[in-house]
Design an enzyme around this catalytic site. Structure first.
Site, mmCIF file in Angstrom:
data_model
loop_
_atom_site.group_PDB
_atom_site.id
_atom_site.type_symbol
_atom_site.label_atom_id
_atom_site.label_comp_id
_atom_site.label_asym_id
_atom_site.label_seq_id
_atom_site.Cartn_x
_atom_site.Cartn_y
_atom_site.Cartn_z
ATOM 1 N N ASP A 104 146.782 54.099 54.300
ATOM 2 C CA ASP A 104 145.803 54.941 53.592
ATOM 3 C C ASP A 104 145.689 56.329 54.227
ATOM 4 O O ASP A 104 146.315 57.267 53.746
ATOM 5 C CB ASP A 104 144.441 54.227 53.512
ATOM 6 C CG ASP A 104 143.612 54.656 52.306
ATOM 7 O OD1 ASP A 104 144.086 55.491 51.516
ATOM 8 O OD2 ASP A 104 142.491 54.129 52.144
ATOM 9 N N GLU B 191 138.039 49.624 45.090
ATOM 10 C CA GLU B 191 137.804 49.816 46.528
ATOM 11 C C GLU B 191 136.289 49.726 46.738
ATOM 12 O O GLU B 191 135.805 48.815 47.389
ATOM 13 C CB GLU B 191 138.359 51.173 46.979
ATOM 14 C CG GLU B 191 138.178 51.458 48.473
ATOM 15 C CD GLU B 191 138.629 52.874 48.884
ATOM 16 O OE1 GLU B 191 138.700 53.768 48.005
ATOM 17 O OE2 GLU B 191 138.879 53.083 50.091
#
Ligand code: HPA
Ligand code: ZN
Length: 338
Positions: free
Chosen positions: A278, A200
């Site tokens: 998320d 990420e």
């Protein structure tokens, strides 16, 4: 509503990457603060929303852990989960594998069992009211130590038959997957599946470690894999599922704009990518908002959207039979939409 938005709305899908604490909407934050007599550093819901401006992962994490302080009782965790499943059901989610961060709560003196019992009650409620199936994924906070992760795994022992997998989240840079090699091996020995956030903010090397050291069954985010062609080739060859989160990527500045999101490149590379929310309360939308933002930013068509939905079932921890049944529903939906 455009045809494509309508297509996304009814498309049956699974959600594989959402942190239940990240579905705490400001309205519920205030309600729980009042119910539990907890002070929060905001005067209004608007002020909370206004504070959600992040330039990196850590900016978000600081506010996300602070927000979780209002969660105190089993009923709080049940209500939190039930509210998420209501939103998920409205987005045609039929199966969800949700992360929880027990260390965020046990560090404040909340019992591990309080958290899990509340979440399981919310999952049962979702099954009864919406027919949604769900699984729990216990995430270790990677900014904490290996010893603390082992202590958490020990606390999970009485609940292991109701926990599907372990995961790894929180501050990525400086906390490589290999830090948790032994904990993940211990979890595997207990029959738990493994997932990890990698690539990420962290480099492609962290993705290699997630694969080779943690032996993950699924990879969370994985965006920076694209910097390494050999890694892309491997992920595609092994059909490793990547749980991509477009609005999160935008809010945390992993991509400069949705027009620059690599979701279509990932599909073109043959990667098994999925779309997920998320932390929907913090990043501006639930799963369908993520499908819509990606579709609009990268001009995705119905066939690509259907592939993303099929991938969400293929990448799930459902049985092969359940996967086939869900994918047949996606196929029927697509055929009916033409
Ligand atoms: N990355 C890492 N840790 C997290 C995230 C994320 O996107 N959301 C909640 N914890
Ligand atoms: Zn995440």
């Amino acid at each position: 509503m455009t045809d494509l938005n309508a297509f996304i709305s009814g498309l049956p899908k699974a959600e594989l990457h959402m942190h239940i604490e990240g579905s705490l909407e400001p309205e519920m934050m205030f309600a729980l603060a009042e119910r539990n007599g907890v002070a929060i550093p905001f005067a209004s819901v608007e002020e909370v929303r206004g504070a959600y401006q992040f330039s990196r992962l850590q900016d978000f994490l600081d506010i996300y852990y602070a927000g979780a302080d209002v969660l105190r009782t089993e009923a709080d965790f049940r209500d939190l989960a039930a509210a998420y499943f209501d939103r998920a059901a409205a987005d045609s989610v039929v199966h969800a594998e949700i992360f929880f961060d027990p260390q965020t709560h046990t560090a404040r003196g909340i019992g591990f069992g309080t958290v899990v019992a509340g979440l399981l009650a919310g999952m049962e409620d979702a099954r009864a009211r919406h027919g949604i199936t769900a699984r729990l994924i216990l995430c270790f906070l990677r900014h904490l130590s290996e010893a603390e992760a082992f202590a958490t795994l020990a606390e999970a022992e009485p609940w292991l038959d109701r926990i599907e997998a372990v995961g790894l989240d929180s501050s990525e840079l400086g906390h490589p997957p290999e830090k948790f090699a032994r904990v993940f091996a211990a979890a595997a020995a207990k029959g738990l599946k493994r997932v990890a956030h990698a690539g990420e903010e962290g480099p492609a090397d962290y993705v290699w470690q997630a694969l080779d050291v943690l032996e993950v069954d699924r990879l969370d985010h994985g965006n920076r894999s694209l910097e390494d062609p050999a890694l892309v080739e491997r992920l595609a060859r092994e059909q490793m599922t990547l749980t991509v989160c477009p609005l999160s990527n935008l809010k945390l500045c992993v991509v400069p704009s949705m027009d620059d999101h690599p979701i279509d490149h990932m599909l073109a590379e043959g990667l098994r990518v999925t779309i997920n929310s998320d932390d929907p309360a913090y990043f501006g939308g639930y799963v369908n908002a993520n499908y819509r933002a990606a579709a609009e930013g990268r001009r995705l068509g119905a066939e690509q959207l259907a592939t993303l939905a099929r991938n969400s079932f293929l990448g799930s921890f459902l049985s092969e039979e359940e996967k086939r049944a869900h994918i047949a529903r996606v196929d029927a939906y697509v055929a009916g939409f033409r």
